[in-house]
Design an enzyme around this catalytic site. Structure first.
Site, PDB file in Angstrom:
ATOM      1  N   HIS A 194       0.822  -1.212   0.000  1.00  0.00           N
ATOM      2  CA  HIS A 194       0.000   0.000   0.000  1.00  0.00           C
ATOM      3  C   HIS A 194       0.858   1.264   0.000  1.00  0.00           C
ATOM      4  CE1 HIS A 194      -3.208  -2.869   1.118  1.00  0.00           C
ATOM      5  NE2 HIS A 194      -3.846  -2.122   0.256  1.00  0.00           N
ATOM      6  N   GLU A 434     -10.871 -10.517  -5.429  1.00  0.00           N
ATOM      7  CA  GLU A 434      -9.511 -10.537  -4.880  1.00  0.00           C
ATOM      8  C   GLU A 434      -9.151 -11.918  -4.355  1.00  0.00           C
ATOM      9  OE1 GLU A 434      -8.921  -6.370  -2.649  1.00  0.00           O
ATOM     10  OE2 GLU A 434     -10.931  -7.204  -2.508  1.00  0.00           O
ATOM     11  N   ASP A 458      -4.442  -8.004  -4.639  1.00  0.00           N
ATOM     12  CA  ASP A 458      -4.674  -9.090  -3.687  1.00  0.00           C
ATOM     13  C   ASP A 458      -4.892 -10.411  -4.403  1.00  0.00           C
ATOM     14  OD1 ASP A 458      -4.424  -8.187  -0.998  1.00  0.00           O
ATOM     15  OD2 ASP A 458      -6.127  -6.866  -1.360  1.00  0.00           O
ATOM     16  N   CYS A 505      -9.097  -2.782 -11.216  1.00  0.00           N
ATOM     17  CA  CYS A 505      -8.682  -1.614 -10.417  1.00  0.00           C
ATOM     18  C   CYS A 505      -7.392  -1.875  -9.656  1.00  0.00           C
ATOM     19  CB  CYS A 505      -9.779  -1.165  -9.465  1.00  0.00           C
ATOM     20  SG  CYS A 505     -10.120  -2.363  -8.172  1.00  0.00           S
TER      21      CYS A 505
HETATM   22  C1  PEP Z   1      -6.440  -4.833  -5.069  1.00  0.00           C
HETATM   23  O1  PEP Z   1      -6.320  -5.674  -4.177  1.00  0.00           O
HETATM   24  O2  PEP Z   1      -6.118  -5.032  -6.258  1.00  0.00           O
HETATM   25  C2  PEP Z   1      -6.969  -3.501  -4.761  1.00  0.00           C
HETATM   26  C3  PEP Z   1      -7.207  -2.618  -5.710  1.00  0.00           C
HETATM   27  O3  PEP Z   1      -7.137  -3.200  -3.454  1.00  0.00           O
HETATM   28  P1  PEP Z   1      -5.952  -2.705  -2.497  1.00  0.00           P
HETATM   29  O4  PEP Z   1      -4.741  -2.502  -3.337  1.00  0.00           O
HETATM   30  O5  PEP Z   1      -6.436  -1.477  -1.822  1.00  0.00           O
HETATM   31  O6  PEP Z   1      -5.842  -3.882  -1.561  1.00  0.00           O
HETATM   32 MG    MG Z   2      -7.190  -5.353  -2.208  1.00  0.00          MG
END
Ligand code: PEP
Ligand code: MG
Length: 597
Positions: A194, A434, A458, A505
């Protein structure tokens, strides 16, 4: 002499040249020792004295806090430590190091403690050894105070630096927001952590996995976030070449930026929806909103993470409403609270878990702590009259969870309607894919959801059993793994067969190499950190849909990630070169990885 080239993991693109600033205070970064310029000694002594005062005040505060709890006796240790700092002979000795050897204050303290430690080590008596700890601790507090002062000076000062830290945490990236960092270099943290996502959203180059202990504060470095390298103390020729590359890159990006305002479209005229991933209102207000069709992922947990307590319904409503107003009629996908794993809330104590990433996180928390979820749903629904809104559920594992979430959403709507509170009646409800089982079971789930979003960050982590935050296994984190591609392809097929909108995403959406096969799978919606919009649109413009389908077919046929990657990188380079040739004039430069020196 040529500089030393250190290889790490590319985390956030771009090239930066600057002086290295170790943020964690030294030891992990090889120590902050430096020789003072002549005439700087008295300034440094003043700096040392100010830090001693800060440490003394901190010791008084600690003692007072214990006394207030009736622990006077325990508080005496801080009185003793304060006396250590007050000892004039120690102070004089350290100041002598600063004046005589022209050492900076931190290094002078370390030299003093080392000498003192050697003397005590010769004494075998355990009491004396204990004394050493009592003696060291207060002086280490002074070092911490010096570093704190440095951190503040860094924030207040005019110089922009390359920050070096142990780990790429979201809090580090948040600190960077203060605007003093040219780039980030860290020992730990992967491309999909993150912290990495935040570095990209802030638009500064970052490289992780650099653990060279010889990195010194003040060293000149060239950070290459495209390749994942750090060049330490480059030669004048290398510096000039890096500067040229940086300037070319900036110039090309500038030209691409102009084109980014045009819509996402393939070479054969197929429209592709381009969304932005944002972490909060500030992101929305700061990026060029004319370059996207909407916000494809609003990570609402950052609204919670930036606070000291849970945001109220009113606070959340205010933020979501302002976000929708800023988007001026373009939609926002609000992902409900996705905490847990590596995104803890400081004010929300969760049970200690052995495997937090496989534990209590995302939707699981929302469905158990219903009040949290209901407050958020109410805030989003109330905001929905101010602009097109969608609700996205994170970390969905099975259909029962979706049904329960839908029922709770219906209850909130019923409640709002009864109270006469306005909301948009048709706010679509979608799921993030995910969890690998969710991807495989999508044919069942998809009938009961309004849209699907592939959270590849994920999904890759869970499909390959590779921690996305762990630099030790970063080389195994492979979005082009044949198993991962098969999961993605199956999910795309399931959503398209049911006529449900599907988008990506995760970070794959912002990687032009990955966008090509995803486009070939029939996906026509990508949401990414705004820094990638220009590049992704450029590649889309250069490729025809049937060409992308052939790339998907071939990628799915290849047996190893290395082969898939090599094939797709070559294809992407072809498309890229074709599309950017008119922009670059003579020669290959800038964003072209082959132009690397
Ligand atoms: C993902 O897991 O691809 C996602 C967009 O969520 P995050 O990166 O916030 O876990
Ligand atoms: Mg995620």
């Amino acid at each position: 002499m040529a500089g030393r080239l250190l290889k790490g993991i590319p985390v956030s693109p771009g090239i930066a040249i600057g002086s290295l600033f170790p943020l964690d205070g030294g030891d992990s970064a090889g120590g902050p020792a430096r020789v003072l310029a002549s005439g700087e000694e008295e300034v440094e002594v003043a700096r040392l004295r100010a830090a001693v005062e800060l440490a003394e005040a901190e010791l008084d505060r600690l003692r007072g806090a214990l006394a207030a709890r009736g622990a006077d006796r325990e508080g005496q240790i801080f009185r003793a430590q304060r006396a250590v700092l007050h000892d004039p002979s120690a102070r004089e000795e350290i100041e002598r190091e600063v004046r005589g050897r022209r050492l900076n204050a931190e290094a002078a303290i370390h030299a003093f403690l080392e000498r003192y430690g050697r003397v005590l080590a010769e004494v075998s008596d355990p009491l004396s050894r204990e004394r050493l700890a009592d003696f060291r601790d207060p002086w280490l507090m002074v070092v911490a105070a010096l570093r704190r002062g440095e951190r503040e000076r860094l924030l207040e000062g005019g110089d922009r630096v390359v920050l070096f830290a142990e780990d790429l945490t979201p809090s580090l990236a948040a600190f960077v927001e203060e605007g003093r960092a040219l780039a980030l270099v860290t020992a730990r943290g992967g491309r999909f952590s993150h912290g990495a996502v935040l570095a990209r959203s802030l638009g500064i180059p970052a490289v992780a996995g650099i653990s060279d202990r010889r990195l010194r504060g003040g060293a000149t470095v060239v950070v290459n976030g495209d390749e994942g390298s750090v060049l330490v103390e480059p030669s004048p020729e290398e510096l000039a070449a890096s500067e040229r590359r940086r300037a070319d890159r900036v110039a090309l990006r500038e030209r691409l930026r102009g084109l980014a305002r045009e819509g996402g479209v393939t070479a054969d005229g197929e429209r592709v929806e381009i969304g932005a991933n944002v972490e909060g209102l500030r992101d929305i207000e700061e990026f060029d909103r004319s370059t996207v069709d909407g916000v494809g992922l609003f990570r609402t947990e950052f609204v919670y993470m930036e606070r000291r307590e849970f945001p109220s319904e009113e606070e959340q409503f205010g933020i979501y409403r302002r976000a929708l107003a800023a988007m001026e009629g373009k939609p926002i996908v609000f992902r409900t609270l996705d905490i847990g794993g590596d995104k803890p809330l400081p004010y929300f104590t969760t049970p200690a878990e052995r495997n937090p990433v496989l534990g209590w996180r995302g939707l699981r928390i929302s469905l158990q702590w219903r009040d949290l979820f209901l407050v958020q749903l109410r805030a989003i629904l109330r905001a929905s009259v101010h602009g097109p809104s969608r609700i996205l559920l994170p970390m969905v594992t099975n259909l029962e969870e979706v049904r329960l979430a839908r029922r709770l959403l219906a209850e909130v709507k019923g409640d709002l309607a009864r109270r006469g509170v306005p909301f948009a009646p048709e706010v679509p409800l979608g799921v993030m894919v995910e969890v690998p089982a969710t991807a495989l079971a999508l044919p069942h789930l998809v009938a009961e959801v309004d849209f699907v979003s592939l959270g590849t960050n994920d999904l890759v982590q869970y499909a390959l059993a590779v921690d996305r935050d762990n630099a030790w296994v970063a080389s195994l984190y492979e979005p082009f793994d044949p198993g991962v591609l098969a999961l993605l392809d199956g999910a795309a097929k399931a959503a398209l067969a049911a006529g449900r909108p599907i988008s990506v995403c995760g970070e794959m959406a912002g990687d032009p190499v990955a966008v090509l096969p995803l486009l070939g799978m029939g996906i026509r919606s990508f949401s990414m950190s705004p820094v990638f919009v220009a590049e992704v649109k450029t590649v889309l413009r250069g490729v025809r849909s049937e060409e992308a389908e052939r790339m998907r077919d071939e990628a799915l046929r290849l047996p190893t990630a290395a082969e898939v990657r090599a094939f797709l990188v070559a294809k992407e380079r072809e498309v890229w070169a074709r599309e950017t040739a008119p922009l670059r004039g003579a020669g290959r430069a800038g964003l072209d990885p082959e132009a690397a020196t």
